[in-house]
Design a protein around this motif. Structure first.
Motif, short mmCIF file in Angstrom:
data_model
loop_
_atom_site.label_atom_id
_atom_site.label_comp_id
_atom_site.label_asym_id
_atom_site.label_seq_id
_atom_site.Cartn_x
_atom_site.Cartn_y
_atom_site.Cartn_z
N GLU A 34 -9.41 34.89 7.21
CA GLU A 34 -8.63 34.69 8.33
C GLU A 34 -7.33 34.14 8.19
N GLN A 35 -6.05 34.57 8.63
CA GLN A 35 -4.71 34.15 8.31
C GLN A 35 -4.02 33.57 9.95
N GLY A 36 -3.54 32.43 9.85
CA GLY A 36 -2.68 32.31 10.89
C GLY A 36 -1.23 33.00 10.99
N LEU A 37 -0.65 33.04 12.11
CA LEU A 37 0.56 33.70 12.11
C LEU A 37 1.66 33.19 11.06
N VAL A 38 1.84 31.79 11.19
CA VAL A 38 2.64 31.34 10.07
C VAL A 38 2.57 31.78 8.53
N GLU A 39 1.20 31.70 8.38
CA GLU A 39 0.96 32.31 6.87
C GLU A 39 1.46 33.44 6.61
N LYS A 40 1.08 34.29 7.72
CA LYS A 40 1.41 35.87 7.58
C LYS A 40 2.85 36.06 7.48
#
Ligand SMILES: Cc1cc2nc3c(=O)[nH]c(=O)nc-3n(C[C@H](O)[C@H](O)[C@H](O)COP(=O)(O)OP(=O)(O)OC[C@H]3O[C@@H](n4cnc5c(N)ncnc54)[C@H](O)[C@@H]3O)c2cc1C
Ligand code: SF4
Ligand code: SF4
Ligand code: SF4
Ligand code: SF4
Ligand code: SF4
Lengths: 252, 359
Positions: free
Chosen positions: A8-14
């Motif tokens: 699971e990755q957040g939008l920021v990380e992506k």
């Protein structure tokens, strides 16, 4: 069963990761990082223990056949040298050799040694059978390289380091480990008194009281091995018909 | 480093060898042997001397006439004296009689076929099975009945049927014994005529390696033996075809050559002309120095007579009994009296014997 799933990755990380990838792509388009060695204009620098083409020094060979016995690929055959030499020396079939260099490791005379040569060209299979006389000198070498190349790991990346020097293809062989031995008599009472040992010793290490008159006067033959003079060559051990001489490790 | 120090103490760098006396002071030892034994026709052809002669490969061998010699001794003899030390006839002390024994039995192997009861084969093979020895030396033959020596290490090798049985031809047992002694791990068994047995004892007396490694010595009763060329010439004249010959035997004063198609018989007396000079001075019929002596007289046909002399041989016989490998019966020592006496009389042929008697 366990299923592998995307973490699971957040939008920021992506977004961060995409940006890093685009950054690498842009960097590569400006200063490309290739791992290609432009052989033959440059050569990779090899370590000194590189297992390459074999060289042979007949002067150091004791004709023990150990290399031929140990070769797991059966690449080494012993061939008889013409008379008056008549000794057997190794030949190497590079069609079979797997470059394990067990032969070098087994050679107690230090007659076989490695080189960094790994790029010999043959016109046909038959030529790969390298005769003893062809192993004494290296094959004809045509060098077009001006640089040598080394791989280096820098900041988690593989880099090529190029130097304007030509790497030597020959290395000094490591001398074989010598175990100092000395001849000793292990069954004195079984000695014939034949003095064959004294006769064959080339170092004058064995002496006997066989001089004119001495024997008759004393009724005994005195045998002596001078351990200072004995080189541990083992000739006497081989020639004693009663097999009562042995090479033993020299004490400290 | 302790181990290294220990290893260097496994040998010595100084030692002494007692040298035998030379009757002919100015001559090399072989010439002494030649003068005292070979030229006087005392030599039994036992080849004890050849077993130890270090002047290889030209040293003491058999010459063209099948006798013991050293063609180039003036040049090649190392003058070590080993031959003189071991030759049983250099200072000849003739032995005779039945010798000492603890048991005198008749035996017939159930496992093997041999000359008589195959007890010689049985003794050697059983000694291998007991682990007393790891090899036994057998006298085999080629198709011309020339002898050769076999190292038997496994009973299965006795499938070579020519290994048992008597060959009336001298054999190079002792030079081969030297090789066997250097090869063996646990020990060697050896079979031979009385002269060979005496040679083994001399080798054991002089050299520890023979004392340690020769663990069983089986002697054969023996009145005479022959040089190969002489006996084969004679047999051929008598119509013996070697390609068909399967057995030779001497019984009741007759030489019997059994072939696949016929049998040739004649009196042994006829062989007197080719009786080797060494046998002519030999007084030992029963191999008195053996661990066990085996022969044909003294037991019923099909049995071997066994005189058990020493503890090692007694243990082998016990083993054979326990395993039931052979049938046993009584041996009759009195039946040997004639041949024992016959050989004792040969002492008269020893040079110097008459002089001693006269004094
Ligand atoms: C030359 C000679 C003369 C003999 N004379 C007599 C005699 O006069 N009276 C008598 O009762 N017995 C004599 N024998 C012994 C007899 O012939 C048998 O060998 C003996 O009875 C053993 O028989 P076996 O069946 O137990 O032996 P087997 O089991 O058949 O074994 C025979 C053994 O004899 C050995 N042998 C055969 N030929 C020779 C040889 N030339 N030199 C050394 N070893 C050999 C073989 O290696 C084998 O181990 C003589 C033997 C020989 C070799
Ligand atoms: S080992 Fe070589 S040098 Fe030493 S005593 Fe024997 S023959 Fe002489
Ligand atoms: S060669 Fe062997 S038997 Fe001969 S003298 Fe030397 S140690 Fe003794
Ligand atoms: S070398 Fe030795 S054993 Fe051989 S014949 Fe001469 S003295 Fe005898
Ligand atoms: S009797 Fe035996 S040891 Fe003596 S010389 Fe003859 S063969 Fe050699
Ligand atoms: S009679 Fe037999 S024991 Fe005696 S010398 Fe001849 S072969 Fe040897």
């Amino acid at each position: 069963m366990k299923k592998v799933s995307v973490s699971e990755q957040g939008l920021v990380e992506k977004a961060k990761r995409h940006a890093a990838a685009v950054g690498v792509a842009m960097k590569e388009s400006v200063t490309p990082l290739t791992a290609t060695v432009f052989y033959p204009r440059e050569r990779k620098k090899m370590p000194d223990n590189f297992r390459g083409y074999l060289l042979f020094d007949p002067e150091k060979c004791i004709n023990c056949w150990e290399c031929a016995f140990i070769c797991p690929a059966n690449a080494i055959q012993m061939k008889k040298a013409p008379a008056p030499n008549n000794r057997f020396y190794p030949t190497v079939d590079y069609g079979k050799c797997i470059f394990c260099h067990f032969c070098i490791d087994s050679c107690s005379g230090g007659a076989l040694r490695t080189t960094k040569i790994h790029d010999v060209a043959y016109r046909e299979m038959g030529e790969m059978l390298t005769l003893t006389e062809e192993m004494i000198e290296p094959p004809e070498i045509i060098r077009e390289d001006k640089k040598s190349v080394e791989y280096e790991i820098e900041k988690d990346d593989l880099h090529l380091k190029r130097t304007r020097e030509v790497d030597g293809l020959f290395v000094e062989p490591t001398p074989p480990v010598e175990i100092p031995m000395v001849s000793q008599c292990v069954d004195r009472a079984s000695c014939l008194g034949c003095r064959v040992c004294e006769e064959v010793c080339e170092s004058g290490a064995i002496s006997s009281s066989s001089a004119e008159g001495v024997l008759e006067a004393e009724g005994v033959l005195r045998m002596k091995i001078d351990i200072e003079k004995c080189t541990g060559c083992g000739l006497c051990v081989k020639e004693c018909s009663m097999q009562i001489l042995r090479l033993v490790r020299r004490g400290k | 480093m302790a181990a290294v120090a220990a290893e260097t103490t496994t040998g010595q760098s100084e030692w002494e060898v007692a040298v035998p006396e030379k009757p002919l002071k100015e001559k090399v030892y072989f010439e002494n042997l030649k003068a005292q034994v070979i030229d006087t026709e005392l030599c039994s052809r036992c080849l004890t001397c050849a077993a130890v002669c270090p002047a290889l490969p030209e040293g003491i061998t058999l010459t063209a006439d099948d006798k013991v010699g050293f063609p180039d001794y003036e040049e090649k003899c190392l003058d070590c004296g080993a031959c003189v030390r071991v030759c049983p006839r250099f200072e000849y002390e003739p032995k005779s009689g039945l010798g000492e024994y603890t048991d005198f039995i008749a035996g017939q192997s159930k496992r093997f076929k041999g000359q008589d009861g195959a007890m010689v084969t049985e003794l050697i093979v059983s000694a291998i099975e007991m682990g007393l020895i790891d090899r036994g030396l057998f006298v085999g033959r080629d198709n011309r009945w020339a002898t050769n020596i076999f190292h038997v290490r496994d009973p299965e090798q006795l499938a070579i049927t020519t290994l048992g049985g008597t060959k009336y031809t001298f054999a190079s047992v002792l030079p081969e014994l030297k090789r066997a002694v250097l090869l063996t791990k646990s020990g060697v068994g050896v079979v031979g005529t009385p002269c060979i047995v005496s040679g083994v004892r001399k080798l054991q007396q002089e050299f520890p390696i023979f004392r340690e490694k020769v663990k069983l010595v089986v002697g054969l009763f023996c009145t005479e033996n022959f040089h190969h060329t002489e006996i084969s010439d004679y047999l051929q004249k008598k119509g013996v075809d070697f390609s068909k010959l399967v057995k030779t035997d001497i019984t009741m004063g007759k030489f019997i050559a059994t072939m696949t198609n016929k049998t040739v018989k004649f009196k042994v007396k006829a062989l007197e002309k080719i009786l080797p000079s060494g046998c002519n001075v030999c007084t030992d019929f029963t191999a008195v120095e053996a661990d066990a002596s085996v022969g044909s007289v003294g037991s019923a046909a099909g049995f071997s007579t066994v005189a058990v002399r020493n503890e090692n041989a007694r243990r082998v016989v016990e083993f054979i009994k326990k395993r039931g490998y052979a049938d046993f019966g009584e041996g009759k020592p009195e039946e040997l009296a004639f041949l024992v006496g016959h050989k004792k009389k040969r002492a008269e042929n020893i040079p110097g014997f008459q002089d001693q008697e006269d004094k």
